[in-house]
Design a protein around this motif. Structure first.
Motif, mmCIF file in Angstrom:
data_model
loop_
_atom_site.group_PDB
_atom_site.id
_atom_site.type_symbol
_atom_site.label_atom_id
_atom_site.label_comp_id
_atom_site.label_asym_id
_atom_site.label_seq_id
_atom_site.Cartn_x
_atom_site.Cartn_y
_atom_site.Cartn_z
ATOM 1 N N VAL A 1 -42.918 36.913 -5.487
ATOM 2 C CA VAL A 1 -42.625 35.577 -4.974
ATOM 3 C C VAL A 1 -41.110 35.375 -4.929
ATOM 4 C CG1 VAL A 1 -44.789 34.445 -5.561
ATOM 5 C CG2 VAL A 1 -43.029 34.656 -7.300
ATOM 6 N N VAL A 2 -40.645 34.770 -3.842
ATOM 7 C CA VAL A 2 -39.216 34.574 -3.614
ATOM 8 C C VAL A 2 -38.970 33.114 -3.280
ATOM 9 C CG1 VAL A 2 -37.192 35.313 -2.291
ATOM 10 C CG2 VAL A 2 -39.080 36.911 -2.660
ATOM 11 N N GLY B 1 -40.716 37.506 -9.783
ATOM 12 C CA GLY B 1 -40.130 36.336 -9.136
ATOM 13 C C GLY B 1 -38.654 36.559 -8.874
ATOM 14 N N ILE B 2 -38.199 36.168 -7.703
ATOM 15 C CA ILE B 2 -36.793 36.298 -7.323
ATOM 16 C C ILE B 2 -36.305 34.939 -6.844
ATOM 17 C CG2 ILE B 2 -35.116 37.429 -5.803
ATOM 18 C CD1 ILE B 2 -37.120 39.750 -5.528
ATOM 19 N N ARG B 3 -35.182 34.495 -7.392
ATOM 20 C CA ARG B 3 -34.584 33.218 -6.973
ATOM 21 C C ARG B 3 -33.186 33.475 -6.433
ATOM 22 N NH1 ARG B 3 -31.278 29.359 -9.410
ATOM 23 N NH2 ARG B 3 -31.340 30.395 -11.457
ATOM 24 N N VAL B 4 -32.892 32.885 -5.296
ATOM 25 C CA VAL B 4 -31.579 33.038 -4.670
ATOM 26 C C VAL B 4 -30.906 31.672 -4.637
ATOM 27 C CG1 VAL B 4 -30.312 33.928 -2.686
ATOM 28 C CG2 VAL B 4 -32.584 34.831 -3.203
ATOM 29 N N ARG C 1 -32.410 32.907 6.680
ATOM 30 C CA ARG C 1 -31.426 33.991 6.593
ATOM 31 C C ARG C 1 -31.361 34.548 5.174
ATOM 32 N NH1 ARG C 1 -27.404 30.343 9.411
ATOM 33 N NH2 ARG C 1 -27.673 30.707 11.642
ATOM 34 N N VAL C 2 -31.369 33.640 4.198
ATOM 35 C CA VAL C 2 -31.304 34.052 2.800
ATOM 36 C C VAL C 2 -32.564 34.819 2.405
ATOM 37 C CG1 VAL C 2 -31.177 33.216 0.422
ATOM 38 C CG2 VAL C 2 -29.783 32.138 2.199
ATOM 39 N N LEU C 3 -33.725 34.313 2.810
ATOM 40 C CA LEU C 3 -34.979 34.985 2.501
ATOM 41 C C LEU C 3 -35.047 36.361 3.154
ATOM 42 C CD1 LEU C 3 -37.455 31.991 2.913
ATOM 43 C CD2 LEU C 3 -36.814 33.087 0.765
#
Length: 252
Positions: free
Chosen positions: A60-61, A83-86, A101-103
């Protein structure tokens, strides 16, 4: 098999609302937060696809600040593996294209067999992020999906059309699917799973080049209340004449 699910922690308005001083956002004191409903269905669908395949991973992002980790941990408690958070301060209030774009930068690095998003988020209701993500990844995509069956290098999906119609589409994988509510019944996380999710490390990344924003919020406000509704009685012809009169009055 690897499925990447893009999720969002959405803002939920209460009974009262006030705006920030610049009138570009809602005062956080008047908001509650939760995992976007559409994304919970996308997460459940990813988990079921991996379970049917017999092996695989659900990642999950999310794009958001530290508070948005609550949404990621909800997905982890449901059964997602990572899990990845930006985040960076420049992403505050980012438009759907910038978020896509970030995803895209994260999804490319995962080499996923399938990418799932919710059809839309209940706070902005633009239904743009998933479609933009597919375009940026140069992957085929199907929107408003209500059923998914995976084959050898393809996916057969049902997509919802207006008027209750259903369109059955075969699409090559990897692909991006935006998931509609009602496709499944999202599972409840057990207390044990919730506690285990709290202990899992969420990978935090900074975004690359964000590019120019596609849109900007100029102002947010509560629209003024109108004069109320006028109920029209009479025969169809009489109602039609009254509607004509009302329209002509507004156009003067």
């Amino acid at each position: 098999m690897k499925v990447v699910v893009c999720v969002k922690q959405i803002a939920v308005l209460g009974d009262e609302v006030e705006f920030t001083e610049d009138e570009r956002d809602v005062d956080p004191d008047f908001l509650d937060y939760a995992l976007n409903e559409w994304d919970s269905y996308a997460t459940e669908e990813a988990l079921q696809l991996v379970e049917r395949a017999g092996e695989g991973e659900v990642v999950v992002v999310s794009v958001g600040d530290e508070d948005s980790e609550d949404a990621l941990r909800r997905a982890l408690a449901m059964g997602a593996g990572r899990g990845i958070r930006v985040w960076s301060p420049e992403l505050a209030g980012a438009d759907p294209i910038t978020v896509a774009r970030v995803l895209a930068e994260v999804v490319r690095g995962e080499s996923a067999d399938l990418v799932l998003c919710g059809v839309q988020s209940s706070d902005s209701v633009q239904a743009a992020t998933g479609i933009a993500l597919a375009e940026l990844l140069e992957l085929p995509r199907v929107a408003v999906v209500t059923k998914v069956s995976l084959g050898d290098g393809t996916a057969t999906v049902h997509r919802e059309l207006e008027g209750g119609l259903v369109d059955v589409v075969e699409v090559d994988t990897p692909c991006v699917l935006t998931i509609q509510t009602g496709i499944n019944e999202p599972r409840y996380a057990t207390l044990r799973a919730i506690k285990q999710a709290e202990q899992k490390e969420i990978e935090v990344r900074e975004p690359g080049d964000l590019g120019e924003p596609a849109s900007r919020v100029r102002r947010m406000f509560v629209p003024p209340k109108g004069e109320g509704a006028e109920m029209l009685d009479g025969s169809p012809a009489e109602v039609a004449r009254r509607i004509k009169e009302l329209v002509e009055e507004r156009l003067k």
